[in-house]
Design a protein around this motif. Structure first.
Motif, PDB file in Angstrom:
ATOM      1  N   ALA A 188       0.736  -1.262   0.033  1.00 39.39           N
ATOM      2  CA  ALA A 188       0.139  -0.210   0.070  1.00 39.39           C
ATOM      3  C   ALA A 188       1.083   1.214  -0.116  1.00 39.39           C
ATOM      4  O   ALA A 188       0.418   2.539  -0.504  1.00 39.39           O
ATOM      5  N   SER A 189       2.028   1.196   0.489  1.00 41.81           N
ATOM      6  CA  SER A 189       2.903   2.247   0.700  1.00 41.81           C
ATOM      7  C   SER A 189       3.718   2.744  -0.865  1.00 41.81           C
ATOM      8  O   SER A 189       4.128   3.766  -0.900  1.00 41.81           O
ATOM      9  N   LEU A 190       3.707   1.591  -1.776  1.00 38.05           N
ATOM     10  CA  LEU A 190       4.364   1.875  -2.984  1.00 38.05           C
ATOM     11  C   LEU A 190       3.520   2.764  -3.785  1.00 38.05           C
ATOM     12  O   LEU A 190       2.285   2.835  -3.893  1.00 38.05           O
ATOM     13  N   SER A 191       4.364   3.577  -4.623  1.00 35.12           N
ATOM     14  CA  SER A 191       3.508   4.585  -5.553  1.00 35.12           C
ATOM     15  C   SER A 191       3.143   3.827  -6.817  1.00 35.12           C
ATOM     16  O   SER A 191       3.732   2.742  -7.108  1.00 35.12           O
ATOM     17  N   GLU A 192       2.380   4.414  -7.604  1.00 32.99           N
ATOM     18  CA  GLU A 192       1.784   3.779  -8.869  1.00 32.99           C
ATOM     19  C   GLU A 192       2.988   3.949  -9.778  1.00 32.99           C
ATOM     20  O   GLU A 192       2.960   3.013 -10.667  1.00 32.99           O
ATOM     21  N   SER A 193       4.009   4.679  -9.427  1.00 38.19           N
ATOM     22  CA  SER A 193       5.191   4.643 -10.385  1.00 38.19           C
ATOM     23  C   SER A 193       6.089   3.434 -10.299  1.00 38.19           C
ATOM     24  O   SER A 193       6.938   3.132 -11.118  1.00 38.19           O
ATOM     25  N   GLU A 194       5.874   2.916  -8.906  1.00 44.30           N
ATOM     26  CA  GLU A 194       6.765   1.672  -8.616  1.00 44.30           C
ATOM     27  C   GLU A 194       6.023   0.443  -8.892  1.00 44.30           C
ATOM     28  O   GLU A 194       6.810  -0.552  -9.201  1.00 44.30           O
ATOM     29  N   ILE A 195       4.821   0.431  -8.606  1.00 45.12           N
ATOM     30  CA  ILE A 195       4.044  -1.045  -8.946  1.00 45.12           C
ATOM     31  C   ILE A 195       2.724  -0.502  -9.430  1.00 45.12           C
ATOM     32  O   ILE A 195       2.109   0.392  -9.225  1.00 45.12           O
ATOM     33  N   ASP A 196       2.408  -1.407 -10.714  1.00 47.26           N
ATOM     34  CA  ASP A 196       0.947  -0.933 -11.307  1.00 47.26           C
ATOM     35  C   ASP A 196      -0.041  -1.358 -10.124  1.00 47.26           C
ATOM     36  O   ASP A 196      -0.036  -2.439  -9.703  1.00 47.26           O
ATOM     37  N   GLY A 197      -1.024  -0.626 -10.162  1.00 44.89           N
ATOM     38  CA  GLY A 197      -2.299  -0.765  -9.467  1.00 44.89           C
ATOM     39  C   GLY A 197      -2.977  -1.928  -9.417  1.00 44.89           C
ATOM     40  O   GLY A 197      -3.092  -2.656  -8.293  1.00 44.89           O
ATOM     41  N   PRO A 198      -3.346  -2.549 -10.537  1.00 40.45           N
ATOM     42  CA  PRO A 198      -3.793  -3.856 -10.680  1.00 40.45           C
ATOM     43  C   PRO A 198      -2.656  -5.000 -10.126  1.00 40.45           C
ATOM     44  O   PRO A 198      -3.341  -5.936  -9.447  1.00 40.45           O
ATOM     45  N   VAL A 199      -1.532  -4.872 -10.438  1.00 41.27           N
ATOM     46  CA  VAL A 199      -0.519  -5.970  -9.781  1.00 41.27           C
ATOM     47  C   VAL A 199      -0.751  -5.984  -8.245  1.00 41.27           C
ATOM     48  O   VAL A 199      -0.868  -6.864  -7.807  1.00 41.27           O
ATOM     49  N   ARG A 200      -0.594  -4.707  -7.620  1.00 43.31           N
ATOM     50  CA  ARG A 200      -0.519  -4.301  -6.263  1.00 43.31           C
ATOM     51  C   ARG A 200      -1.977  -5.041  -5.735  1.00 43.31           C
ATOM     52  O   ARG A 200      -1.889  -5.917  -4.731  1.00 43.31           O
ATOM     53  N   ASP A 201      -2.952  -4.667  -6.389  1.00 46.55           N
ATOM     54  CA  ASP A 201      -4.407  -5.050  -5.726  1.00 46.55           C
ATOM     55  C   ASP A 201      -4.633  -6.523  -5.697  1.00 46.55           C
ATOM     56  O   ASP A 201      -5.191  -7.118  -4.822  1.00 46.55           O
ATOM     57  N   LEU A 205      -2.087  -8.711  -5.470  1.00 47.63           N
ATOM     58  CA  LEU A 205      -1.138  -9.398  -4.446  1.00 47.63           C
ATOM     59  C   LEU A 205      -1.934  -9.138  -3.153  1.00 47.63           C
ATOM     60  O   LEU A 205      -1.712 -10.014  -2.175  1.00 47.63           O
ATOM     61  N   ILE A 206      -2.376  -7.886  -2.867  1.00 45.02           N
ATOM     62  CA  ILE A 206      -3.281  -7.802  -1.723  1.00 45.02           C
ATOM     63  C   ILE A 206      -4.517  -8.665  -1.388  1.00 45.02           C
ATOM     64  O   ILE A 206      -4.682  -9.290  -0.576  1.00 45.02           O
ATOM     65  N   SER A 207      -4.957  -8.680  -2.478  1.00 46.83           N
ATOM     66  CA  SER A 207      -6.309  -9.952  -2.400  1.00 46.83           C
ATOM     67  C   SER A 207      -5.755 -11.292  -2.235  1.00 46.83           C
ATOM     68  O   SER A 207      -6.337 -11.893  -1.409  1.00 46.83           O
ATOM     69  N   GLN A 208      -4.562 -11.690  -2.471  1.00 45.13           N
ATOM     70  CA  GLN A 208      -3.934 -12.922  -2.156  1.00 45.13           C
ATOM     71  C   GLN A 208      -3.740 -12.870  -0.655  1.00 45.13           C
ATOM     72  O   GLN A 208      -4.084 -13.947  -0.040  1.00 45.13           O
ATOM     73  N   LEU A 209      -2.880 -12.027  -0.301  1.00 45.85           N
ATOM     74  CA  LEU A 209      -2.674 -11.920   0.949  1.00 45.85           C
ATOM     75  C   LEU A 209      -3.716 -11.961   1.847  1.00 45.85           C
ATOM     76  O   LEU A 209      -3.840 -12.630   3.102  1.00 45.85           O
ATOM     77  N   ARG A 210      -4.881 -11.085   1.672  1.00 47.26           N
ATOM     78  CA  ARG A 210      -6.212 -11.010   2.536  1.00 47.26           C
ATOM     79  C   ARG A 210      -6.658 -12.685   2.452  1.00 47.26           C
ATOM     80  O   ARG A 210      -7.238 -12.982   3.460  1.00 47.26           O
TER      81      ARG A 210
END
Length: 261
Positions: free
Chosen positions: A149-162, A164-169
């Protein structure tokens, strides 16, 4: 929360089917609803019953890892276990079919025997983790969610982050429901999460140096927690050492990727 050393998907599947079979509810649907503690026809029921199917899938896959003679004996009963979980030929709301009818004693006993074989042959792996302590994995999941959640959009694509977070949850949800689905299901999902985090880490090119270091440290902590959960004492230290070595190799690959970028 505690588990026996016989902490396999097959043991958990046996437990759930046994509870459904012994239910006093009027039909199969209500029996599953009672056992899974979710209203029939609800999203939560679908989610939970899907995890029962996942336990069946894991059991079938792990049977193929058994020695040939044991594998051949166990595979004869797979269709009966599938019918018990799916019940494709009956109406689940048919009150003329009691939950007792979903599987007979012999086939259910063979499922428990198969679980014992898996435990004996695969103990200490993802298929039969030794430990009962899931708190460490849950803590690492929450730390990863904060990091992502702390990474910016320039560091990681939003869909990729979402994703990963979904898997973790989902992994946290499995830990919260380990009484139903067991530690082996947690261990398998944790391995999937490790793979996703590793693959993503190797593909990121615009991450700040301090966040690259955070990623590496968080991955080390996550892998260590998972290895310790699978192996537990008396080989705790060896497991941690092995986990550190694995993550160093992963980190080296990630670093090479960033250097090439």
């Amino acid at each position: 929360m505690s588990f026996s050393n016989e902490n396999t998907a097959a043991h958990q599947l046996h437990m759930l089917i046994s509870r459904v079979r012994s239910s006093s509810q009027a039909d199969v649907a209500l029996a599953w609803s009672e056992v899974l503690d979710a209203e029939w026809g609800s999203h939560e029921f679908a989610r939970r019953h899907s995890e029962v199917v996942a336990l069946l899938q894991m059991t079938i896959r792990q049977v193929t890892a058994l020695p040939e003679r044991a594998r051949t004996r166990c595979e004869r009963h797979v269709d009966a276990w599938w019918f018990a979980v799916i019940q494709p030929l009956i109406n689940w709301r048919d009150t003329n079919r009691s939950p007792l009818s979903i599987i007979d004693d012999d086939k259910l006993d063979h499922l428990e025997s198969t679980a014992d074989l898996i435990s004996g042959n695969l103990v200490g792996s993802d298929a039969a983790p030794r430990s009962a302590d899931l708190a460490g994995i849950a803590d690492r999941c929450n730390e990863w969610i904060e990091l992502l959640a702390s990474l910016s959009e320039s560091e990681i694509d939003g869909p990729v982050r979402d994703q990963l977070i979904s898997q973790l949850r989902h992994l946290i949800w499995l830990i919260d429901n380990a009484g139903l689905f067991g530690g082996a299901r947690v261990a398998e999902e944790a391995s999937t999460v490790i793979g996703s985090l590793t693959q993503t880490g190797a593909s990121l090119v615009n991450v700040r140096d301090e966040n690259v270091n955070r990623w590496k440290k968080a991955l080390l902590a996550f892998v260590t927690a998972c290895v310790v959960f699978n192996q537990a004492s008396p080989i705790l230290q060896q497991s941690i050492t092995a986990g550190e070595g694995l993550v160093r190799e992963i980190a080296s690959v990630v670093e090479d990727f960033h250097d090439q970028g």
